[in-house]
Write a protein that holds these residues in place. Structure first.
Motif, PDB file in Angstrom:
ATOM      1  N   GLY A 185     -23.460  76.657   1.250  1.00 53.11           N
ATOM      2  CA  GLY A 185     -22.118  76.581   1.830  1.00 53.11           C
ATOM      3  C   GLY A 185     -21.171  75.837   0.907  1.00 53.11           C
ATOM      4  N   SER A 186     -21.675  74.764   0.297  1.00 53.38           N
ATOM      5  CA  SER A 186     -20.851  74.014  -0.635  1.00 53.38           C
ATOM      6  C   SER A 186     -20.552  74.852  -1.878  1.00 53.38           C
ATOM      7  N   ALA A 187     -21.586  75.517  -2.370  1.00 53.78           N
ATOM      8  CA  ALA A 187     -21.437  76.284  -3.609  1.00 53.78           C
ATOM      9  C   ALA A 187     -20.520  77.501  -3.422  1.00 53.78           C
ATOM     10  N   VAL A 188     -20.737  78.217  -2.318  1.00 53.01           N
ATOM     11  CA  VAL A 188     -19.944  79.436  -2.102  1.00 53.01           C
ATOM     12  C   VAL A 188     -18.583  79.064  -1.512  1.00 53.01           C
ATOM     13  N   GLY A 189     -17.535  79.383  -2.234  1.00 52.68           N
ATOM     14  CA  GLY A 189     -16.210  79.023  -1.734  1.00 52.68           C
ATOM     15  C   GLY A 189     -15.146  79.820  -2.460  1.00 52.68           C
ATOM     16  N   LEU A 190     -13.973  79.200  -2.597  1.00 50.85           N
ATOM     17  CA  LEU A 190     -12.883  79.885  -3.286  1.00 50.85           C
ATOM     18  C   LEU A 190     -13.303  80.260  -4.701  1.00 50.85           C
ATOM     19  N   GLY A 191     -14.196  79.463  -5.275  1.00 53.36           N
ATOM     20  CA  GLY A 191     -14.690  79.753  -6.621  1.00 53.36           C
ATOM     21  C   GLY A 191     -15.331  81.134  -6.688  1.00 53.36           C
ATOM     22  N   ASN A 192     -16.096  81.474  -5.677  1.00 53.01           N
ATOM     23  CA  ASN A 192     -16.793  82.769  -5.687  1.00 53.01           C
ATOM     24  C   ASN A 192     -15.872  83.926  -5.332  1.00 53.01           C
ATOM     25  N   ILE A 193     -15.043  83.709  -4.308  1.00 58.69           N
ATOM     26  CA  ILE A 193     -14.293  84.853  -3.786  1.00 58.69           C
ATOM     27  C   ILE A 193     -12.965  85.042  -4.494  1.00 58.69           C
ATOM     28  N   PHE A 249      -6.254  69.481  -3.776  1.00 60.72           N
ATOM     29  CA  PHE A 249      -5.550  70.763  -3.949  1.00 60.72           C
ATOM     30  C   PHE A 249      -6.325  71.941  -3.349  1.00 60.72           C
ATOM     31  N   TYR A 250      -7.656  71.776  -3.264  1.00 61.47           N
ATOM     32  CA  TYR A 250      -8.486  72.850  -2.710  1.00 61.47           C
ATOM     33  C   TYR A 250      -8.088  73.089  -1.241  1.00 61.47           C
ATOM     34  N   SER A 251      -7.783  72.004  -0.551  1.00 58.53           N
ATOM     35  CA  SER A 251      -7.408  72.113   0.858  1.00 58.53           C
ATOM     36  C   SER A 251      -6.083  72.868   1.023  1.00 58.53           C
ATOM     37  N   PHE A 258     -20.248  75.175 -13.360  1.00 59.54           N
ATOM     38  CA  PHE A 258     -20.320  73.854 -12.721  1.00 59.54           C
ATOM     39  C   PHE A 258     -19.535  73.831 -11.426  1.00 59.54           C
ATOM     40  N   PHE A 259     -18.336  74.395 -11.492  1.00 59.17           N
ATOM     41  CA  PHE A 259     -17.477  74.383 -10.303  1.00 59.17           C
ATOM     42  C   PHE A 259     -18.169  75.108  -9.153  1.00 59.17           C
ATOM     43  N   THR A 260     -18.709  76.293  -9.465  1.00 60.21           N
ATOM     44  CA  THR A 260     -19.277  77.089  -8.381  1.00 60.21           C
ATOM     45  C   THR A 260     -20.561  76.488  -7.832  1.00 60.21           C
ATOM     46  N   LEU A 261     -21.339  75.808  -8.674  1.00 61.37           N
ATOM     47  CA  LEU A 261     -22.560  75.185  -8.142  1.00 61.37           C
ATOM     48  C   LEU A 261     -22.275  73.817  -7.516  1.00 61.37           C
ATOM     49  N   SER A 262     -21.019  73.417  -7.515  1.00 58.76           N
ATOM     50  CA  SER A 262     -20.608  72.107  -6.983  1.00 58.76           C
ATOM     51  C   SER A 262     -21.308  70.958  -7.687  1.00 58.76           C
ATOM     52  N   ILE A 263     -21.502  71.059  -9.000  1.00 61.33           N
ATOM     53  CA  ILE A 263     -22.149  69.941  -9.686  1.00 61.33           C
ATOM     54  C   ILE A 263     -21.158  69.183 -10.555  1.00 61.33           C
ATOM     55  N   GLY A 264     -21.527  67.942 -10.849  1.00 61.42           N
ATOM     56  CA  GLY A 264     -20.680  67.116 -11.710  1.00 61.42           C
ATOM     57  C   GLY A 264     -19.804  66.167 -10.915  1.00 61.42           C
ATOM     58  N   LEU A 265     -19.892  66.215  -9.566  1.00 62.54           N
ATOM     59  CA  LEU A 265     -19.065  65.268  -8.804  1.00 62.54           C
ATOM     60  C   LEU A 265     -19.787  64.630  -7.623  1.00 62.54           C
ATOM     61  N   GLY A 266     -21.103  64.686  -7.667  1.00 62.34           N
ATOM     62  CA  GLY A 266     -21.843  63.894  -6.689  1.00 62.34           C
ATOM     63  C   GLY A 266     -22.091  64.562  -5.355  1.00 62.34           C
ATOM     64  N   ALA A 267     -21.515  65.743  -5.121  1.00 58.49           N
ATOM     65  CA  ALA A 267     -21.732  66.387  -3.818  1.00 58.49           C
ATOM     66  C   ALA A 267     -23.224  66.672  -3.625  1.00 58.49           C
ATOM     67  N   MET A 268     -23.858  67.130  -4.676  1.00 63.77           N
ATOM     68  CA  MET A 268     -25.266  67.467  -4.545  1.00 63.77           C
ATOM     69  C   MET A 268     -26.167  66.221  -4.559  1.00 63.77           C
ATOM     70  N   SER A 297     -16.748  75.426   4.329  1.00 62.36           N
ATOM     71  CA  SER A 297     -18.094  74.905   4.048  1.00 62.36           C
ATOM     72  C   SER A 297     -18.117  74.208   2.684  1.00 62.36           C
ATOM     73  N   SER A 298     -17.099  74.443   1.861  1.00 65.15           N
ATOM     74  CA  SER A 298     -16.998  73.711   0.590  1.00 65.15           C
ATOM     75  C   SER A 298     -16.213  72.413   0.762  1.00 65.15           C
ATOM     76  N   THR A 299     -15.128  72.458   1.563  1.00 67.32           N
ATOM     77  CA  THR A 299     -14.338  71.221   1.698  1.00 67.32           C
ATOM     78  C   THR A 299     -15.159  70.115   2.375  1.00 67.32           C
ATOM     79  N   ILE A 300     -16.056  70.512   3.282  1.00 69.67           N
ATOM     80  CA  ILE A 300     -16.851  69.437   3.907  1.00 69.67           C
ATOM     81  C   ILE A 300     -17.750  68.760   2.863  1.00 69.67           C
ATOM     82  N   SER A 301     -18.193  69.550   1.885  1.00 61.98           N
ATOM     83  CA  SER A 301     -19.049  68.934   0.861  1.00 61.98           C
ATOM     84  C   SER A 301     -18.237  68.154  -0.158  1.00 61.98           C
ATOM     85  N   LEU A 302     -16.927  68.306  -0.122  1.00 61.88           N
ATOM     86  CA  LEU A 302     -16.080  67.492  -0.995  1.00 61.88           C
ATOM     87  C   LEU A 302     -15.674  66.190  -0.305  1.00 61.88           C
ATOM     88  N   LEU A 303     -15.572  66.239   1.023  1.00 61.81           N
ATOM     89  CA  LEU A 303     -15.206  65.011   1.743  1.00 61.81           C
ATOM     90  C   LEU A 303     -16.424  64.101   1.949  1.00 61.81           C
TER      91      LEU A 303
HETATM   92  N1  PFF Z   1     -18.292  75.333  -5.256  1.00 63.83           N
HETATM   93  C1  PFF Z   1     -17.021  75.466  -4.614  1.00 63.83           C
HETATM   94  C2  PFF Z   1     -16.450  76.838  -4.905  1.00 63.83           C
HETATM   95  O1  PFF Z   1     -17.027  77.589  -5.696  1.00 63.83           O
HETATM   96  O2  PFF Z   1     -15.416  77.145  -4.359  1.00 63.83           O
HETATM   97  C3  PFF Z   1     -16.054  74.398  -5.016  1.00 63.83           C
HETATM   98  C4  PFF Z   1     -16.617  73.028  -4.950  1.00 63.83           C
HETATM   99  C5  PFF Z   1     -17.094  72.547  -3.730  1.00 63.83           C
HETATM  100  C6  PFF Z   1     -16.716  72.265  -6.072  1.00 63.83           C
HETATM  101  C7  PFF Z   1     -17.690  71.320  -3.657  1.00 63.83           C
HETATM  102  C8  PFF Z   1     -17.309  71.031  -6.021  1.00 63.83           C
HETATM  103  C9  PFF Z   1     -17.796  70.578  -4.796  1.00 63.83           C
HETATM  104  F1  PFF Z   1     -18.352  69.391  -4.739  1.00 63.83           F
END
Ligand code: PFF
Length: 442
Positions: free
Chosen positions: A19-27, A103-105, A223-233, A317-323
């Motif tokens: 849910g975190s990974a799949v988001g605006l990045g994918n679609i 900005f994602y929000s 990196f963006f799509t896997l939500s890595i590099g910012l601690g969410a995982m 499902s991505s914004t919750i993993s950012l908050l």
């Molecule tokens: N992975 C999300 C996307 O592809 O839209 C964006 C994202 C969500 C990036 C959560 C980083 C994160 F921690």
């Protein structure tokens, strides 16, 4: 010490990470950058980036979290012992999640407006000529921009208020609906326009179409799509019970995230190719030309509404993993209640987000500062990759084999362990260094 709350099952953990990974990045992003970079060869490089660099780092992040059982900042602090400089990883992670969510929000909020307008038939009058100006006027409307940003941040905060339980409840509802909706919209698009051209575009590899910039973009996006590099995982990993396998979870996340990205292309490309759409402005296509084309499909008004609902769900499902990384930091680090932590974090991010919300024409100052574009550029191109680079070094060179093998359920002389360690110690940092140097030279 109070026992840490954990995910109820391995499946829910994987679903939350997907849910975190799949988001605006994918679609939104993957289809247009693949389009701009010529298709097949770009997809191949992207797959290499996901599976050879992204996944090893994803595994490293989840491992750090599960070992330390804390938010990203305190996890790294705990495992780094006396060496304070590693704390930069946690600080950078907090900065990135804060900036990205702000900005994602706002963009996520756009999907709500398009959803409501599609349901009520208010998009029906749009034509290829008028859709661009309509979008331009919408993003320049301060009331709407701030309003939808507020609604999206509130939804996110509402879920995060209840911690892992809240996330699980949301994910259990959002993810299956997301899967069904994407199949449905892709099915309708393919049955009207066919998929031959799309498959050809995605899977015919022609390296002459790839540029240096395209290669960088593939890595940055991985990196963006896997939500890595910012601690969410790291945070999500910290709620993962020890009896489950981290390796299997990481592979599932990588595969499902890729499947969703390719499905998004199967949903969008048939419409682009089949209708001979002009895709010059491909980055805003999701909110412009596509909204007109979707209406032409059988049951158009409702398919269009479903489409924007789908994007909204994926974004939520991505914004919750950012908050969560920020709220859990505030709660654990400053020892305040979850409620206070969530409200303070959400409010501050909302406040910063106002600058992005007003930066597409609503305010002269923020528009000229290009706040949204700059934050996007800074995070996707710099803070996320640098965060991922430091995580690779930290996990590869600082953490002991004992911790890593225990967390992965492997032995020190297992080939799999050797390979992963090699990727994370040498391959990923080296590739990232090349990426940084190239960017600096540009
Ligand atoms: N992975 C999300 C996307 O592809 O839209 C964006 C994202 C969500 C990036 C959560 C980083 C994160 F921690």
């Amino acid at each position: 010490m109070e026992k840490r709350k954990k995910w109820s099952s391995s499946v829910l953990f994987i679903m939350a990470c997907v849910g975190s990974a799949v988001g605006l990045g994918n679609i939104w992003k993957f289809p247009y950058i693949t389009f701009e970079n010529g298709g097949g060869a770009f997809v191949l490089i992207y797959l290499f980036a996901i599976f050879m660099v992204g996944l090893p780092i994803l595994l490293a992040e989840m491992l750090i979290g599960r070992e330390a059982e804390a938010n990203a900042y305190d996890s790294v602090k705990k495992l780094a012992g006396k060496v304070k400089s590693w704390r930069i990883i946690g600080a950078l992670a907090l900065f990135s999640s804060f900036a990205i969510l702000s900005f994602y929000s706002v963009v996520a909020g756009w999907t709500l407006d398009y959803f409501f307008n599609a349901v009520t038939g208010n998009l029906a009058h749009l034509t290829f000529e008028s859709t661009g100006p309509h979008f331009g006027a919408f993003v320049a409307n301060p009331l709407k921009q701030v309003g939808y940003h507020t609604v999206f941040m509130s939804l996110t905060a509402f879920i995060i208020l209840r911690g892992t339980k809240g996330i699980e409840k949301a994910i259990e509802i959002l993810m299956p609906i997301l899967g069904v909706l994407i199949l449905l919209v892709a099915g309708v698009a393919i049955s009207k326009y066919g998929s031959a051209q799309t498959l050809d575009f995605l899977f015919t590899v022609d390296f002459s179409k790839v540029t240096g910039h395209g290669i960088l973009e593939a890595f940055g996006h991985a990196f963006f799509t896997l939500s890595i590099g910012l601690g969410a995982m790291i945070v999500y990993g910290s709620y993962f019970p020890r009896e489950h396998s981290l390796g299997k979870a990481a592979i599932w996340i990588g595969i499902l995230d890729t499947v969703f990205a390719l499905m998004a292309c199967l949903m969008i490309y048939p419409i682009i190719f089949g209708s001979g759409m002009n895709v010059k402005e491909s980055s805003s296509i999701l909110f412009t030309t596509l909204s007109v084309e979707l209406q032409q499909l059988p049951g158009g008004q409702y398919i269009c509404a479903l489409f924007y609902l789908l994007v909204a769900f994926a974004a939520l499902s991505s914004t919750i993993s950012l908050l969560e990384p920020i709220a859990s930091f505030a709660e654990e680090h400053w020892k305040i209640s979850r409620k206070k932590a969530t409200l303070v974090s959400a409010f501050s991010i909302w406040f910063l987000g106002l600058a992005s919300a007003l930066s597409n024409g609503a305010s002269d100052l923020f528009t000229s500062l290009k706040v949204m574009d700059r934050l996007d550029y800074l995070t996707s191109n710099w803070t996320l990759p640098v965060g991922a680079f430091l995580v690779a070094l930290f996990c590869g060179w600082w953490l002991s084999d004992e911790i890593k093998t225990r967390e992965l359920g492997l032995k020190k002389n297992d080939t799999l362990y050797f390979m992963w360690n090699f990727l994370i110690r040498i391959v990923s940092p080296l590739i990232l260094l090349i990426v940084f140097i190239y960017k600096l030279l540009q």
